[in-house]
Design a protein around this motif. Structure first.
Motif, mmCIF file in Angstrom:
data_model
loop_
_atom_site.group_PDB
_atom_site.id
_atom_site.type_symbol
_atom_site.label_atom_id
_atom_site.label_comp_id
_atom_site.label_asym_id
_atom_site.label_seq_id
_atom_site.Cartn_x
_atom_site.Cartn_y
_atom_site.Cartn_z
ATOM 1 N N LEU A 41 0.950 -1.267 -0.005
ATOM 2 C CA LEU A 41 0.079 -0.067 0.038
ATOM 3 C C LEU A 41 0.805 1.357 0.115
ATOM 4 C CD1 LEU A 41 -2.671 1.557 0.289
ATOM 5 C CD2 LEU A 41 -2.411 1.316 3.051
ATOM 6 N N LEU A 42 1.838 1.411 0.934
ATOM 7 C CA LEU A 42 2.676 2.542 1.111
ATOM 8 C C LEU A 42 3.650 2.614 -0.253
ATOM 9 C CD1 LEU A 42 4.184 2.085 4.496
ATOM 10 C CD2 LEU A 42 2.364 3.702 3.751
ATOM 11 N N VAL A 43 3.899 1.430 -0.983
ATOM 12 C CA VAL A 43 4.676 1.556 -2.195
ATOM 13 C C VAL A 43 3.719 2.254 -3.275
ATOM 14 C CG1 VAL A 43 5.713 0.417 -4.047
ATOM 15 C CG2 VAL A 43 6.209 -0.149 -1.660
ATOM 16 N N ALA A 44 2.594 1.749 -3.433
ATOM 17 C CA ALA A 44 1.528 2.080 -4.288
ATOM 18 C C ALA A 44 1.108 3.663 -4.032
ATOM 19 C CB ALA A 44 0.349 1.242 -4.189
ATOM 20 N N MET A 45 1.293 4.173 -3.075
ATOM 21 C CA MET A 45 0.856 5.481 -2.785
ATOM 22 C C MET A 45 1.737 6.468 -3.383
ATOM 23 S SD MET A 45 -1.023 5.229 0.966
ATOM 24 C CE MET A 45 -1.606 6.911 0.928
ATOM 25 N N LEU A 46 3.273 6.034 -3.354
ATOM 26 C CA LEU A 46 4.376 6.764 -3.734
ATOM 27 C C LEU A 46 4.042 7.691 -4.896
ATOM 28 C CD1 LEU A 46 7.593 4.624 -3.104
ATOM 29 C CD2 LEU A 46 6.174 6.550 -1.505
ATOM 30 N N PRO A 47 3.335 7.458 -6.122
ATOM 31 C CA PRO A 47 3.310 8.082 -7.261
ATOM 32 C C PRO A 47 2.001 9.043 -6.916
ATOM 33 C CG PRO A 47 3.516 5.861 -8.069
ATOM 34 C CD PRO A 47 3.222 5.907 -6.652
ATOM 35 N N ALA A 48 1.329 8.773 -6.288
ATOM 36 C CA ALA A 48 0.308 9.881 -6.077
ATOM 37 C C ALA A 48 0.696 10.906 -4.873
ATOM 38 C CB ALA A 48 -0.898 9.148 -5.365
ATOM 39 N N LEU A 49 1.531 10.810 -3.930
ATOM 40 C CA LEU A 49 2.198 11.627 -3.249
ATOM 41 C C LEU A 49 3.171 12.483 -3.980
ATOM 42 C CD1 LEU A 49 3.138 9.429 -0.052
ATOM 43 C CD2 LEU A 49 1.364 11.308 -0.057
ATOM 44 N N LEU A 50 3.688 11.740 -4.773
ATOM 45 C CA LEU A 50 4.833 12.636 -5.592
ATOM 46 C C LEU A 50 3.835 13.508 -6.572
ATOM 47 C CD1 LEU A 50 7.603 13.081 -6.502
ATOM 48 C CD2 LEU A 50 7.168 11.425 -8.360
#
Length: 279
Positions: A41-50
């Motif tokens: 989940l945390l990995v998948a959220m990285l593009p959205a956070l960026l």
């Protein structure tokens, strides 16, 4: 699904394609549980956070993407522990509604921007009506409509991702299991009453609440679809009937109402049980 590294790569690359990234989160959560699911989940959220901090497109899309990932993670945990699609779907509707309302309270600016965009879109549609023909006055969407639209998008993307993940899991570890699960989807009577009354109430409140009616009626619609899948399988009618149903859902809106009412009746009549006994 060989390990965290492969799942992390799939979650990152999948962010460029619809449903793939949240479905990967759901698959790992369903198979491995909360610990491994949280990592993906945390990995998948990285593009959205960026995108949230580096993009000029505005925060709404990034926020909705992260909320969708969180929702599918939570609902996947519920499905893993309860082994009940009915419980997962009802939780999905409740969590999507709560997430949308919370978004409107915590960060109201993106929601206000969405209201403006929707208002301009409706005005443009109104202006494109042919000259000389009577023009129906389209209602200008308000904040409630925008929040309902966000909630509906969250719910639809979350359940679609969860379905894809469960299908992947079935293909890998239990061929045919997903189809059997889905065909047996049946809400209990209290859930049916809550969904139907909530949808009916929102429908009676005017255009701003129409999308909320669709959201609260969504569990009933899914149950109606499951009944059709069961009948087609039971009677060996062929996949063309399912294709016809989905085309009708896309292009003939009354079909959704028929399937919703079918689900309500099924909670008292149990069509699938009767069909199984008769065969």
């Amino acid at each position: 699904m060989r390990g965290r590294l492969q799942a992390s790569v799939a979650a990152l690359i999948g962010s460029w394609f619809p449903l793939i990234s949240p479905a990967t989160v759901a698959l790992v959560t369903l198979r491995r549980g909360a610990s491994d699911g949280t990592v993906i989940l945390l990995v998948a959220m990285l593009p959205a956070l960026l995108a949230l901090f580096a993009s000029d497109l505005g925060p709404l899309m990034s926020l909705v993407t992260m909320l969708s990932l969180l929702l599918v993670f939570g609902v996947a945990l519920i499905l893993r522990r309860s082994i009940s699609w009915a419980a997962a779907i009802m939780a999905m509707v409740a969590l999507s509604s709560a997430a949308s309302l919370l978004l409107g309270q915590v960060v109201p600016a993106p929601v206000e921007s969405l209201v403006e965009v929707l208002g301009d879109l409706f005005k443009e549609i109104q202006a494109q009506a042919p000259e000389g023909e009577p023009q129906a006055q389209l209602p200008v969407p308000g904040e409630r409509f925008a929040l309902g639209l966000i909630a509906y998008v969250l719910a639809l993307s979350s359940i679609a991702s969860l379905i894809l993940a469960r299908w992947w899991q079935s293909m890998l570890y239990n061929p045919g299991g997903f189809g059997e699960e889905f065909r047996q989807l049946r809400l209990n009577r209290s859930s049916v009453i809550i969904s139907f009354v909530a949808a009916l109430y929102c429908f009676s409140q005017g255009s701003d609440y129409a999308i909320w009616a669709s959201l609260f009626g969504f569990p009933l619609l899914l149950q109606g679809i499951a009944i059709v899948h069961f009948v087609v399988k039971q009677r060996q009618m062929g996949v063309q009937w399912l294709v016809l149903m989905y085309l009708a859902l896309l292009f003939a809106s009354p079909v959704a109402l028929v399937l919703t009412l079918l689900a309500v009746l099924d909670s008292w009549i149990d069509f699938r049980g009767r069909l199984s006994q008769s065969s």
